[in-house]
Write a protein that holds these residues in place. Structure first.
Motif, PDB file in Angstrom:
ATOM      1  N   SER A   2       0.805  -1.227   0.000  1.00  0.00           N
ATOM      2  CA  SER A   2       0.000   0.000   0.000  1.00  0.00           C
ATOM      3  C   SER A   2       0.835   1.273   0.000  1.00  0.00           C
ATOM      4  O   SER A   2       0.296   2.374  -0.118  1.00  0.00           O
ATOM      5  N   GLY A   3       2.169   1.140   0.126  1.00  0.00           N
ATOM      6  CA  GLY A   3       3.023   2.323   0.162  1.00  0.00           C
ATOM      7  C   GLY A   3       3.127   2.992  -1.199  1.00  0.00           C
ATOM      8  O   GLY A   3       3.035   2.340  -2.241  1.00  0.00           O
ATOM      9  N   GLY A   4       3.306   4.284  -1.218  1.00  0.00           N
ATOM     10  CA  GLY A   4       3.374   5.028  -2.470  1.00  0.00           C
ATOM     11  C   GLY A   4       4.783   5.169  -3.006  1.00  0.00           C
ATOM     12  O   GLY A   4       5.746   4.634  -2.454  1.00  0.00           O
ATOM     13  N   ASP A   5       4.884   5.894  -4.116  1.00  0.00           N
ATOM     14  CA  ASP A   5       6.154   6.289  -4.731  1.00  0.00           C
ATOM     15  C   ASP A   5       6.922   5.162  -5.399  1.00  0.00           C
ATOM     16  O   ASP A   5       8.125   5.289  -5.644  1.00  0.00           O
ATOM     17  N   ASP A   6       6.258   4.050  -5.748  1.00  0.00           N
ATOM     18  CA  ASP A   6       6.967   2.992  -6.478  1.00  0.00           C
ATOM     19  C   ASP A   6       7.340   3.449  -7.885  1.00  0.00           C
ATOM     20  O   ASP A   6       8.439   3.182  -8.363  1.00  0.00           O
ATOM     21  N   TYR A   7       6.393   4.057  -8.596  1.00  0.00           N
ATOM     22  CA  TYR A   7       6.573   4.472  -9.996  1.00  0.00           C
ATOM     23  C   TYR A   7       7.042   3.306 -10.863  1.00  0.00           C
ATOM     24  O   TYR A   7       7.895   3.466 -11.732  1.00  0.00           O
ATOM     25  N   GLU A   8       6.464   2.135 -10.584  1.00  0.00           N
ATOM     26  CA  GLU A   8       6.591   0.985 -11.459  1.00  0.00           C
ATOM     27  C   GLU A   8       5.330   0.924 -12.323  1.00  0.00           C
ATOM     28  O   GLU A   8       4.407   1.720 -12.137  1.00  0.00           O
ATOM     29  N   LEU A   9       5.295   0.001 -13.277  1.00  0.00           N
ATOM     30  CA  LEU A   9       4.138  -0.138 -14.148  1.00  0.00           C
ATOM     31  C   LEU A   9       3.294  -1.326 -13.720  1.00  0.00           C
ATOM     32  O   LEU A   9       3.813  -2.375 -13.326  1.00  0.00           O
ATOM     33  N   LEU A  10       1.991  -1.144 -13.801  1.00  0.00           N
ATOM     34  CA  LEU A  10       1.005  -2.179 -13.525  1.00  0.00           C
ATOM     35  C   LEU A  10       0.259  -2.426 -14.828  1.00  0.00           C
ATOM     36  O   LEU A  10      -0.362  -1.511 -15.373  1.00  0.00           O
ATOM     37  N   CYS A  11       0.328  -3.658 -15.333  1.00  0.00           N
ATOM     38  CA  CYS A  11      -0.227  -3.965 -16.649  1.00  0.00           C
ATOM     39  C   CYS A  11      -1.170  -5.159 -16.587  1.00  0.00           C
ATOM     40  O   CYS A  11      -0.959  -6.093 -15.808  1.00  0.00           O
ATOM     41  N   GLY A  12      -2.199  -5.120 -17.430  1.00  0.00           N
ATOM     42  CA  GLY A  12      -3.034  -6.278 -17.687  1.00  0.00           C
ATOM     43  C   GLY A  12      -2.713  -6.790 -19.079  1.00  0.00           C
ATOM     44  O   GLY A  12      -2.813  -6.033 -20.055  1.00  0.00           O
ATOM     45  N   VAL A  13      -2.300  -8.046 -19.174  1.00  0.00           N
ATOM     46  CA  VAL A  13      -1.839  -8.607 -20.445  1.00  0.00           C
ATOM     47  C   VAL A  13      -2.646  -9.861 -20.756  1.00  0.00           C
ATOM     48  O   VAL A  13      -2.692 -10.790 -19.928  1.00  0.00           O
ATOM     49  N   ALA A  14      -3.286  -9.890 -21.915  1.00  0.00           N
ATOM     50  CA  ALA A  14      -4.034 -11.076 -22.331  1.00  0.00           C
ATOM     51  C   ALA A  14      -3.090 -12.275 -22.389  1.00  0.00           C
ATOM     52  O   ALA A  14      -1.913 -12.135 -22.749  1.00  0.00           O
ATOM     53  N   GLN A  15      -3.627 -13.450 -22.053  1.00  0.00           N
ATOM     54  CA  GLN A  15      -2.778 -14.643 -21.984  1.00  0.00           C
ATOM     55  C   GLN A  15      -2.074 -14.930 -23.307  1.00  0.00           C
ATOM     56  O   GLN A  15      -0.922 -15.378 -23.317  1.00  0.00           O
ATOM     57  N   ASN A  16      -2.751 -14.637 -24.436  1.00  0.00           N
ATOM     58  CA  ASN A  16      -2.112 -14.928 -25.731  1.00  0.00           C
ATOM     59  C   ASN A  16      -1.037 -13.910 -26.111  1.00  0.00           C
ATOM     60  O   ASN A  16      -0.344 -14.089 -27.112  1.00  0.00           O
ATOM     61  N   ASN A  17      -0.898 -12.857 -25.312  1.00  0.00           N
ATOM     62  CA  ASN A  17       0.171 -11.871 -25.533  1.00  0.00           C
ATOM     63  C   ASN A  17       1.266 -11.948 -24.474  1.00  0.00           C
ATOM     64  O   ASN A  17       2.282 -11.247 -24.575  1.00  0.00           O
ATOM     65  N   LEU A  18       1.052 -12.795 -23.456  1.00  0.00           N
ATOM     66  CA  LEU A  18       1.923 -12.745 -22.283  1.00  0.00           C
ATOM     67  C   LEU A  18       3.362 -13.125 -22.610  1.00  0.00           C
ATOM     68  O   LEU A  18       4.302 -12.438 -22.190  1.00  0.00           O
ATOM     69  N   ASP A  19       3.575 -14.195 -23.339  1.00  0.00           N
ATOM     70  CA  ASP A  19       4.948 -14.603 -23.667  1.00  0.00           C
ATOM     71  C   ASP A  19       5.676 -13.531 -24.456  1.00  0.00           C
ATOM     72  O   ASP A  19       6.865 -13.264 -24.218  1.00  0.00           O
TER      73      ASP A  19
END
Length: 323
Positions: free
Chosen positions: A260-277
């Motif tokens: 729950s802490g802030g300031d990560d500035y990383e990316l959070l992504c949703g990727v379809a299974q057929n695009n994951l690899d």
């Protein structure tokens, strides 16, 4: 006769305005060519005592001001085009402005995001730096946060919770295992690492994305709510640095702080299974660490974080909030 503000701009910031559209900062506006692309605009302000501490180095403050915006552009799959800068200063202090401008110029060159213009004002209160960054994407290709779909893999970049621990160390709320870990965590708080190298992969393979600024758990909840889905997450899969793991160990209450802490500035992504690899391969080529931590599902309940043995971890606080 030039004003003090004119002298300040000419001395510290005109050398950073390398794009022809900035017109040498002699005008009240800039012009940016946009033929054949969409412009993506984002803005973030950092305030003394809120986003950085009064004793933080000027160079670190400059880098954070620009990089938090570059992180937003990367999450949209956008290539940086330039930025506008607003400075609210208590005084024109060369001891602050010289290293601030030097670091800002270095980052502007490194990330190919030149200064286009802005404003300087005086303030009797805390110092404030606001950046508005502009990026380019092919027409219709900006990656939104509200397009997460059931079955999508939930993927994060880098490591989570380092910055929150860095702030805790600076404010005396935590103790690092050694001086090296302490320096690493504080640097992660002061100087974010925008994942600009992953912008093309985000644009090509991610269905939804946002940057993690207020805390992973809270920002994931925002993405799920905007998309009308829920998610189940494996808390043990959340990537932690060795320095963070040394502090948190297996204590779920400490893990909750990292989620729950802030300031990560990383990316959070949703990727379809057929695009994951393909996404994972592109990340490896870009030298950006990515980790699958869960999956999106049908439903409107809040995302569930599962700990050891599949028991749900209750999170009292999901993210940092200004109000």
């Amino acid at each position: 006769m030039p004003s003090g503000e004119d002298d300040l701009i000419a001395r510290y910031f005109k050398p950073l305005a390398t794009d022809p559209g900035a017109r040498g900062l002699v005008d009240d506006a800039a012009v940016l060519a946009a033929t054949g692309c969409d412009l993506v605009l984002t803005t973030d302000a950092i305030v003394e005592g809120v986003h950085y501490l009064p004793g933080d180095p000027p160079a670190a403050i400059a880098r954070k001001a620009l990089r938090v915006n570059l992180s937003d552009l990367a999450a949209k799959g956008a290539e940086p085009a330039g930025f506008l800068l607003t400075l609210a200063l208590r005084q024109a202090d060369e001891g602050f402005l010289a290293p601030f401008a030097a670091a800002l110029g270095e980052d502007a060159a490194t990330f190919r995001c030149p200064l286009l213009g802005g404003d300087t004002v005086s303030t009797p209160g805390p110092m404030m730096i606001s950046v508005t960054a502009l990026g380019r994407v092919p027409p219709g290709r900006m990656v939104a946060r509200d397009a997460l779909r059931p079955g999508d893999a939930i993927v994060v970049t880098g490591t989570i919770g380092d910055a929150a621990l860095g702030l805790d160390l600076l404010q005396g709320r935590a103790t690092a295992a050694n001086d090296e870990d302490r320096a690493f965590l504080i640097d992660r708080y002061r100087v974010p690492q925008p994942r600009s190298a992953l912008a093309t992969a985000v644009r090509d393979y991610a269905g939804a994305a946002m940057d993690i600024s207020d805390g992973l758990a809270g920002d994931l909840a925002k993405m799920c709510a905007a998309s009308g889905v829920t998610a189940t997450l494996d808390a043990a899969a959340v990537p932690l640095s060795e320095a963070a793991r040394a502090i948190a160990g297996t204590d779920e209450s400490k893990l909750a702080r990292l989620l729950s802490g802030g300031d990560d500035y990383e990316l959070l992504c949703g990727v379809a299974q057929n695009n994951l690899d393909q996404f994972l391969d592109a990340a490896q080529r870009s030298h950006v660490q990515v980790t699958v931590i869960g999956v999106a599902e049908d439903g409107t309940i809040p995302p569930r974080w599962l700990g050891a043995g599949g028991a749900e971890i209750p999170l009292k606080t999901l993210s940092f909030s200004h109000f």
